[in-house]
Design a protein around this motif. Structure first.
Motif, PDB file in Angstrom:
ATOM      1  N   SER A 209       0.849  -1.188   0.000  1.00 55.93           N
ATOM      2  CA  SER A 209       0.000   0.000   0.000  1.00 55.93           C
ATOM      3  C   SER A 209       0.887   1.241   0.000  1.00 55.93           C
ATOM      4  O   SER A 209       2.099   1.148  -0.204  1.00 55.93           O
ATOM      5  CB  SER A 209      -0.944  -0.010   1.207  1.00 55.93           C
ATOM      6  N   ALA A 213      -3.036   5.900   0.095  1.00 55.84           N
ATOM      7  CA  ALA A 213      -4.179   5.016   0.390  1.00 55.84           C
ATOM      8  C   ALA A 213      -4.301   4.791   1.894  1.00 55.84           C
ATOM      9  O   ALA A 213      -4.967   3.858   2.338  1.00 55.84           O
ATOM     10  CB  ALA A 213      -4.013   3.681  -0.323  1.00 55.84           C
ATOM     11  N   PHE A 221      -6.475   2.040  -3.965  1.00 55.52           N
ATOM     12  CA  PHE A 221      -5.018   2.014  -4.137  1.00 55.52           C
ATOM     13  C   PHE A 221      -4.662   1.893  -5.620  1.00 55.52           C
ATOM     14  O   PHE A 221      -3.673   2.463  -6.081  1.00 55.52           O
ATOM     15  CB  PHE A 221      -4.414   0.855  -3.345  1.00 55.52           C
ATOM     16  N   TRP A 258      -3.674  -4.456  -4.545  1.00 53.11           N
ATOM     17  CA  TRP A 258      -2.591  -4.480  -3.564  1.00 53.11           C
ATOM     18  C   TRP A 258      -1.926  -5.847  -3.431  1.00 53.11           C
ATOM     19  O   TRP A 258      -0.836  -5.957  -2.883  1.00 53.11           O
ATOM     20  CB  TRP A 258      -3.148  -4.075  -2.199  1.00 53.11           C
TER      21      TRP A 258
END
Length: 288
Positions: A209, A213, A221, A258
């Motif tokens: 991340s 975010a 993200f 992610w």
């Protein structure tokens, strides 16, 4: 086609000579220029034919499999395929140490499996310096993650690792918590893997991340500068975005920009270039 072009060139030369007078032009130079033009056109046509013959079709940018990879590149040694046995109705992977293990809702890791070569990658984590299991990855994946983070830094991108290795027992606790949260097991299955079906247990998966975010694992993200960089460059370091947008029916999971899975640079590039999931990749490759 070439004959028509040649005829047109000759006609243009004749008209020029008539209108301007031969004494103002060197006819031999015009003929040499015509010959050069014909040669260039012929070479371009030959090149195009060769390219079409090599690729099987012109690139239409439709997202279909890219035939730049020859048939020889769509084969793998048998060791990279899951070796399974059916136990209690589950297809259990017998070779979980395989760097290309296909772990999903159809292929389960043994509950006792713990990767033997877990290490702590030297990258920043969202939880600071805590020495906890999710800080670990297998050696090869950990080294690749360090290179990915260094590559991101060179492009002024700051990433944070959030969660790496996760044991079967930990996954079971997370899964049960998700069931309690959603109230339905079916809904929980869309976002959280059941124990044994999580890639995190392989030690080859890592969630990342960024500050943009809020260091959270959220779909947004993917729209951040960091998320876009990951999408475009992860394969250069051996990682794929394991659960891409638009492939939910294939992977069985919602879009997770992610979640990165290490498969090695060659395979990651092949998957990225052809817009495949790991499931689709194994649906195409053949055993040697």
């Amino acid at each position: 086609m070439l004959k028509r072009i040649t005829y047109a060139l000759l006609l243009n030369i004749t008209l020029i000579i008539i209108l301007s007078g031969c004494n103002q032009f060197d006819l031999s130079q015009l003929i040499e220029q015509r010959t050069a033009d014909e040669t260039q056109i012929k070479n371009e046509q030959t090149k195009k034919v060769d390219e079409i013959g090599k690729n099987g079709q012109e690139d239409s940018n439709t997202g279909d499999v890219n035939d730049d990879f020859s048939e020889n590149e769509w084969v793998l040694e048998e060791e990279y395929f899951n070796q399974v046995e059916i136990s209690d109705g589950l297809s259990v992977i017998l070779n979980p140490e395989n760097i290309l293990s296909l772990v999903n809702k159809e292929h389960t890791l043994p509950s006792v499996y713990i990767p033997p070569d877990l290490v702590k990658p030297n990258v920043p984590f969202s939880f600071g310096d805590l020495d906890v299991p999710k800080r670990y990855l297998r050696v090869e994946a950990g080294e690749a993650l360090e290179n990915l983070f260094m590559g991101a830094k060179k492009d002024s991108i700051q990433l944070f690792a959030v969660s790496g290795y996760r044991s079967y027992v930990t996954q079971e606790a997370i899964y049960q918590a998700q069931i309690r949260k959603t109230g339905e097991e079916e809904l929980a299955n869309q976002t959280v893997a059941i124990p044994g079906q999580s890639e995190h247990q392989t030690g080859l998966a890592i969630d990342v991340s960024s500050h943009s975010a809020q260091l959270r694992l959220v779909e947004s993200f993917g729209e951040t500068e960091e998320g876009r960089w990951v999408q475009e460059h992860a394969h250069e370091y051996g990682f794929i975005v394991r659960y891409p947008k638009g492939k939910e029916e294939i992977t069985g999971y919602q879009y997770e920009p992610w979640h990165l899975r290490y498969v090695g640079v060659e395979i990651a590039t092949q998957i990225f270039t052809n817009n495949l999931t790991l499931e689709e990749f194994f649906g195409k490759v053949k055993k040697l």
